[in-house]
Design a protein around this motif. Sequence first.
Motif, mmCIF file in Angstrom:
data_model
loop_
_atom_site.group_PDB
_atom_site.id
_atom_site.type_symbol
_atom_site.label_atom_id
_atom_site.label_comp_id
_atom_site.label_asym_id
_atom_site.label_seq_id
_atom_site.Cartn_x
_atom_site.Cartn_y
_atom_site.Cartn_z
ATOM 1 N N HIS A 122 38.562 7.564 25.432
ATOM 2 C CA HIS A 122 37.768 7.295 24.238
ATOM 3 C C HIS A 122 36.638 6.314 24.568
ATOM 4 O O HIS A 122 36.874 5.257 25.153
ATOM 5 C CB HIS A 122 38.670 6.718 23.140
ATOM 6 C CG HIS A 122 37.949 6.558 21.843
ATOM 7 N ND1 HIS A 122 37.297 5.404 21.493
ATOM 8 C CD2 HIS A 122 37.765 7.422 20.828
ATOM 9 C CE1 HIS A 122 36.738 5.560 20.304
ATOM 10 N NE2 HIS A 122 37.017 6.777 19.880
ATOM 11 N N GLY A 123 35.414 6.704 24.207
ATOM 12 C CA GLY A 123 34.270 5.808 24.423
ATOM 13 C C GLY A 123 33.645 5.917 25.806
ATOM 14 O O GLY A 123 32.576 5.359 26.044
ATOM 15 N N LYS A 124 34.277 6.638 26.723
ATOM 16 C CA LYS A 124 33.705 6.782 28.069
ATOM 17 C C LYS A 124 32.619 7.870 28.061
ATOM 18 O O LYS A 124 32.632 8.769 27.211
ATOM 19 C CB LYS A 124 34.788 7.157 29.087
ATOM 20 C CG LYS A 124 35.851 6.096 29.276
ATOM 21 C CD LYS A 124 35.297 4.859 29.947
ATOM 22 C CE LYS A 124 36.368 3.837 30.248
ATOM 23 N NZ LYS A 124 37.147 3.380 29.094
ATOM 24 N N THR A 125 31.707 7.784 29.027
ATOM 25 C CA THR A 125 30.640 8.785 29.136
ATOM 26 C C THR A 125 31.019 9.823 30.181
ATOM 27 O O THR A 125 31.303 9.489 31.331
ATOM 28 C CB THR A 125 29.308 8.112 29.529
ATOM 29 O OG1 THR A 125 28.933 7.239 28.467
ATOM 30 C CG2 THR A 125 28.206 9.140 29.759
ATOM 31 N N VAL A 126 31.031 11.076 29.737
ATOM 32 C CA VAL A 126 31.308 12.177 30.663
ATOM 33 C C VAL A 126 30.010 12.959 30.884
ATOM 34 O O VAL A 126 29.303 13.274 29.935
ATOM 35 C CB VAL A 126 32.449 13.095 30.148
ATOM 36 C CG1 VAL A 126 32.146 13.721 28.801
ATOM 37 C CG2 VAL A 126 32.763 14.193 31.166
ATOM 38 N N GLY A 127 29.696 13.221 32.144
ATOM 39 C CA GLY A 127 28.512 14.005 32.503
ATOM 40 C C GLY A 127 28.948 15.399 32.920
ATOM 41 O O GLY A 127 29.730 15.548 33.862
ATOM 42 N N VAL A 128 28.451 16.405 32.210
ATOM 43 C CA VAL A 128 28.859 17.789 32.485
ATOM 44 C C VAL A 128 27.686 18.508 33.153
ATOM 45 O O VAL A 128 26.589 18.574 32.589
ATOM 46 C CB VAL A 128 29.269 18.501 31.173
ATOM 47 C CG1 VAL A 128 29.625 19.966 31.427
ATOM 48 C CG2 VAL A 128 30.457 17.767 30.528
ATOM 49 N N ILE A 129 27.915 19.026 34.346
ATOM 50 C CA ILE A 129 26.856 19.749 35.067
ATOM 51 C C ILE A 129 27.135 21.239 34.943
ATOM 52 O O ILE A 129 28.126 21.741 35.466
ATOM 53 C CB ILE A 129 26.807 19.312 36.549
ATOM 54 C CG1 ILE A 129 26.544 17.803 36.639
ATOM 55 C CG2 ILE A 129 25.733 20.107 37.296
ATOM 56 C CD1 ILE A 129 26.458 17.255 38.053
ATOM 57 N N GLY A 130 26.261 21.939 34.203
ATOM 58 C CA GLY A 130 26.468 23.357 33.920
ATOM 59 C C GLY A 130 27.082 23.509 32.542
ATOM 60 O O GLY A 130 28.257 23.188 32.342
ATOM 61 N N THR A 131 26.270 23.970 31.591
ATOM 62 C CA THR A 131 26.755 24.074 30.203
ATOM 63 C C THR A 131 26.836 25.536 29.773
ATOM 64 O O THR A 131 26.336 25.921 28.725
ATOM 65 C CB THR A 131 25.850 23.277 29.240
ATOM 66 O OG1 THR A 131 24.500 23.764 29.400
ATOM 67 C CG2 THR A 131 25.905 21.797 29.519
#
Length: 343
Positions: free
Chosen positions: A142-151
Amino acid sequence: MKIAFFDAKPYDLPAFKAEGERLGIDFRYFETKLNPDTVSLAAGCEGVCVFVNDTVNAEVIDRLCDLGVSAIALRCAGYNNVDIEHCFGRLHVFHVPAYSPYAVAEHAMAMLLTSIRRIHKAYIRTKDFNFSLNGLTGFDLHGKTVGVIGTGKIGRIFIDICRGFGMNVIAYDKFPAADSGIEYVNLDELLEKSDIISLHCPLTEETYHMIGKDSLEKLKTGVMIINTSRGALIDSEALLEGIKERKIGGACLDVYEEESDVFFKDFSGHIMSDDTLARLISMPNVIVTSHQAFLTEEALENIAQTTAENLVGFFRDGSCQNELCYRCGNVESCRRERKERCF
Ligand code: NAI
C-alpha cells in the motif's frame, strides 16, 4: 490432419487430446524440442505445433519446407523463437494471442507477495515446526510506486491488481494506450521512481536487456524486479551484480534468458552448469519459477482450443485468424488488418 507436437508435457495432453478428438486432428506427441537435430520427426505431417523454447530458425524452417510441412502452430503468444521473416512465402505461422492474461498477471503478484512477505521462507520453517519470526520482516505494498513496462493485456490486468492493493501505478509503453487512465512516464522516469518494476512487454531487438548495467544505475536502491515476460529483457549478469551490491532488493523471475536448456526439466540431483542461474537461485531475495505463469486450467484449455481452431481454419476453411506474417514489416498490424491468407 497430422501435426507433430514438440516439447509435449503431461499437462498439455488432456486438453490437446480432447481438442484433437473434437476437431479430427491427429497430434503426434514428441517429448523432445524442435531443433535441427529433431526436425525430421515432422516427416509425414502437414504441420508442427511448438512452444516457447523450440528452435524455429532458418535451418529448421528450410528442413520443414523440404518435408512438406506448411504450417507452424505456436501454442503460446510470444514468437521471438520463430524466424518469421524466413517463413514468409513458405510456411504459415499461427499463435495464440491471448489464453489467460489473468494467469500471468496473478502469478506476477503471487511472486511479489511471496517474496516481500517471505512466504517461501515461512512455509519451510513451519513445516519444520520452527515458529520464529526472525528475518521475516516484509513491507506494505500500500502506497508504494509500481512501474509497469508494457501495458498490453497482461500489463493492464497487473495494473488493476496493484490498484486493488492501493499502490501508485506509473507505466511505460512504446505505444501508450489512449484514454486508459494510466499515468505514462518515460522509461528513465519509471526506472528512477519505482519501488517495484514489473515487465510485461515483448522481447524485441529494442527491448533486449532493457534492464541492464546502464539502467541499473538509475534504479532506486532496494527496488523489486518482476519478470514474467521474456528472460532476455534482463541482463542476468547485471541483475546478479545489482543484487550483490544491494542495489536490487529482490527479483521474482518466471523467465530467464538461458532458460531453454533448463526450464521444464528435472535437474534435482544433478550439477547445475549455469553458474549465473545457480548463483541467482542461491540468493535469499530471488524467487525463480520455471515459466509457470501461464499454467492454469483455464489457460491450458484456451491454448488447446485456439491452437486446434487455428489449424482447422488454415487446413480446412482457408481462414487465417491469428496468423503472424512478415509482409507489413509489422507482424501484429498485418495480423489485424488481413482477412485472408497472406500468401
Ligand atoms: P500484449 O501484446 O497485449 O502487450 C505488450 C505491450 O508491450 C503492448 O502494449 C506494446 O505496445 C508494449 N510494447 C511493445 N514494444 C515495447 C517497447 N519497446 N517498450 C515498452 N513496451 C512495448 O502482450 P501480453 O499478452 O500482455 O503479453 C506480454 C508478454 O508476456 C508477452 O510478450 C510474452 O513474452 C509474455 N508472456 C509470458 C507468459 C508466461 O507464462 N510467463 C505467458 C504469456 C505471455
